[in-house]
Scaffold this motif. Sequence first.
Motif, mmCIF file in Angstrom:
data_model
loop_
_atom_site.group_PDB
_atom_site.id
_atom_site.type_symbol
_atom_site.label_atom_id
_atom_site.label_comp_id
_atom_site.label_asym_id
_atom_site.label_seq_id
_atom_site.Cartn_x
_atom_site.Cartn_y
_atom_site.Cartn_z
ATOM 1 N N ALA A 292 68.022 11.509 56.369
ATOM 2 C CA ALA A 292 66.819 10.757 56.017
ATOM 3 C C ALA A 292 65.679 11.682 55.594
ATOM 4 N N ALA A 293 65.763 12.954 55.992
ATOM 5 C CA ALA A 293 64.718 13.921 55.641
ATOM 6 C C ALA A 293 65.115 14.797 54.461
ATOM 7 N N SER A 294 66.167 14.407 53.729
ATOM 8 C CA SER A 294 66.668 15.243 52.629
ATOM 9 C C SER A 294 65.962 14.994 51.304
ATOM 10 N N GLY A 295 64.990 14.091 51.281
ATOM 11 C CA GLY A 295 64.291 13.788 50.027
ATOM 12 C C GLY A 295 63.748 15.009 49.308
ATOM 13 N N PRO A 296 63.027 15.910 50.004
ATOM 14 C CA PRO A 296 62.498 17.102 49.331
ATOM 15 C C PRO A 296 63.588 17.991 48.729
ATOM 16 N N VAL A 297 64.782 18.012 49.337
ATOM 17 C CA VAL A 297 65.875 18.823 48.802
ATOM 18 C C VAL A 297 66.368 18.237 47.486
ATOM 19 N N TRP A 298 66.496 16.905 47.435
ATOM 20 C CA TRP A 298 66.885 16.252 46.181
ATOM 21 C C TRP A 298 65.861 16.554 45.084
ATOM 22 N N MET A 299 64.598 16.503 45.425
ATOM 23 C CA MET A 299 63.548 16.771 44.443
ATOM 24 C C MET A 299 63.590 18.236 44.002
ATOM 25 N N GLU A 300 63.828 19.136 44.944
ATOM 26 C CA GLU A 300 63.911 20.559 44.614
ATOM 27 C C GLU A 300 65.094 20.824 43.678
ATOM 28 N N TYR A 301 66.216 20.174 43.949
ATOM 29 C CA TYR A 301 67.399 20.354 43.111
ATOM 30 C C TYR A 301 67.151 19.842 41.699
ATOM 31 N N ILE A 302 66.536 18.685 41.607
ATOM 32 C CA ILE A 302 66.251 18.112 40.281
ATOM 33 C C ILE A 302 65.306 19.017 39.493
ATOM 34 N N ASN A 303 64.287 19.512 40.140
ATOM 35 C CA ASN A 303 63.355 20.431 39.463
ATOM 36 C C ASN A 303 64.061 21.717 39.037
ATOM 37 N N PHE A 304 64.991 22.177 39.873
ATOM 38 C CA PHE A 304 65.771 23.367 39.520
ATOM 39 C C PHE A 304 66.606 23.094 38.272
ATOM 40 N N LEU A 305 67.256 21.923 38.225
ATOM 41 C CA LEU A 305 68.077 21.580 37.059
ATOM 42 C C LEU A 305 67.230 21.465 35.794
ATOM 43 N N LYS A 306 66.050 20.888 35.948
ATOM 44 C CA LYS A 306 65.163 20.741 34.785
ATOM 45 C C LYS A 306 64.716 22.100 34.241
ATOM 46 N N SER A 307 64.641 23.084 35.146
ATOM 47 C CA SER A 307 64.151 24.407 34.730
ATOM 48 C C SER A 307 65.239 25.281 34.117
ATOM 49 N N MET A 308 66.492 24.835 34.191
ATOM 50 C CA MET A 308 67.579 25.637 33.641
ATOM 51 C C MET A 308 67.449 25.725 32.122
ATOM 52 N N PRO A 309 67.675 26.909 31.548
ATOM 53 C CA PRO A 309 67.516 27.066 30.086
ATOM 54 C C PRO A 309 68.563 26.275 29.314
ATOM 55 N N ALA A 310 68.138 25.728 28.187
ATOM 56 C CA ALA A 310 69.044 25.007 27.288
ATOM 57 C C ALA A 310 68.673 25.373 25.859
ATOM 58 N N VAL A 311 69.495 26.151 25.220
ATOM 59 C CA VAL A 311 69.193 26.667 23.879
ATOM 60 C C VAL A 311 69.658 25.699 22.804
ATOM 61 N N THR A 312 70.892 25.242 22.904
ATOM 62 C CA THR A 312 71.461 24.376 21.875
ATOM 63 C C THR A 312 71.253 22.910 22.253
ATOM 64 N N PRO A 313 71.326 22.018 21.267
ATOM 65 C CA PRO A 313 71.227 20.574 21.565
ATOM 66 C C PRO A 313 72.304 20.112 22.545
ATOM 67 N N HIS A 314 73.475 20.713 22.446
ATOM 68 C CA HIS A 314 74.561 20.343 23.366
ATOM 69 C C HIS A 314 74.179 20.699 24.806
ATOM 70 N N GLU A 315 73.616 21.882 24.986
ATOM 71 C CA GLU A 315 73.189 22.311 26.324
ATOM 72 C C GLU A 315 72.070 21.422 26.852
#
Length: 613
Positions: free
Chosen positions: A127-150
Amino acid sequence: MPEENSGGGAGHGDGGDIYNVRAAEILANEALLLPINEAAPIYEKLLATFPTAAKYWKQYVEAYMATNNHEATKQIFSRCLLNCLHISLWRCYINFIRRINDKRGSEGLDETKKAFDFMLNYVGNDAASGPVWMEYINFLKSMPAVTPHEESHRMTTVRKVYQKAILVPTNHVEQLWKDYENFENSVSRTLAKGLLSEYQPKFNSAKAVYRERKKFIDDIDWNVLATPPTGSYKEEQQCMAWKRLLVFEKGNPQRIDATTANRRVTFTYEQCLMYLYHHPDIWYDYAMWHAKNGSMDSASKIFQRALKAIPDSEVLKYAFAEMEESRGAIQTAKTIYESLLGENASVTSLANIQFIRFLRRTEGIEAARKYFLDARKSPSCTYHLYVAYATMAFCVDKDAKVAQSVFEAGLKRFMHEPGYILEYADFLCRLNDDRNVRALFERALSLLPPEESTEVWRRFAQFEQIYGDLSSMLKVEQRRKEALSRTSEDVLSASENTLHDIVSRYSYMDLWPCSSKELDYLARQEWLSKNIFKKVDKSAMLNSSSMLDKGAAGFSASARLLPQSAKVVRPETSQMIIYDPRQMKDISSHFICSLGRGRGRGWERGRRIQFVV
């Protein structure tokens, strides 16, 4: 978080109690001030006693992280993470992973992503894992994507994580939903409309379940250490809080698929065992839940873990053996029984009895007989083993001859045991062998000292009431009185005939030849008769609560049980004082019992009697 429980652990006193919580806290605080090479032995000692204490594991691992000893840090995490599903410990883990992979480029990012997936797979239902889900999503959003496929792949990955996160009833589920709405609308408003309408009801369900879930979670103290049961009030409250949460999760309030629902129940059990690690009922319930859901292998693993946690629990071993036998794993069950026989000498007779029954069920008559012949040679063998084997031979094998031979063999060793005599007499009564029953009673009573023969005499008298005539019944009753009078100070009253004897002889099961009121009266008169020549003070005369209990219990040697109504509870008159308003300083600390004028024995001249509590 609630305050730490500072009570003693197993209740053996502060000196030799390894589960002393207060002492553990002192040690942990001392370790904080020491270099890690000096603190490590302290942490190892603490965690050997409290292997599920997430706060000590976190403190231990952070001490190594502070020295940048990555190998030691990884080793500690590998020892504790799967046994301590505590969100703060796992967040410490993900922070460590991110730190060591921060400058490793794409390879480091992949390792961090795997670590997030690993973490959420285990504690994502917290029930207290909400911040971890948010941290993971922000981490994924920050991952580099060079090509349209990426870029497309990254958006798809983020969407999937959002859709998982909003289905979990967490403390941040509403914030996650708002972020998800913004994310979908930023990608495509057209696509967002369909997806959001699809997931809106699922989010609403998760939000509602979180509110309900929180009520149960708020009753749990997440700081207590796992100690053996003490029976304390706080401990009982924590047990009930966890059991309420388990019942809630088992009910699948979110109506999700069975696999996901079962994962949540498993997660809740694992968290519960961090705190109730030494409670056998929780382990048993967990194993049986797996068995009920068809996962017998998982149930077996839970039992193995339970016996590692509570190695002296005999009842868990019997439960484990029973489950293995029920699914046909006979050799495994036999191994468990053998461990019982080899490890605990104090229950050798019980373990032998249960093992004989197991052998009879699984290997047949001959295997059970052979083991009995060996087991009876043990110096610690008690009469129970003979009774159990004889009863099995008679009831299961239908062999009365073998059963009687066993009883006779045991009689040579256990003639001095009233319990054995009574069991043998019951067996002979089943055979309707009244001649040998009388012979058995006579032999036993000629050897037993009077103080140990009370129950045998009672059963002899009871036997004559059923099998004998009036003459033999009265004769045995008189002999009983004469024999037992040697154990009484008042020989005269003990040997006299009383109305008690009539009540005893003419009662049957819970049927009595008199009313409850008469039983009360007779019990009181019996007590008075026994004290007829003694000086008894007034308070003892009036205090008839204990008198009646004793009188009723000893109402007759042949009548062990009285109706509940015969046990009258009366006030402790020696603790009563006359009511006087001038003496009442705090009326809230007293209970005033006003008896109606002219009603009841306690009323005297209209005065009120005060019960001091």
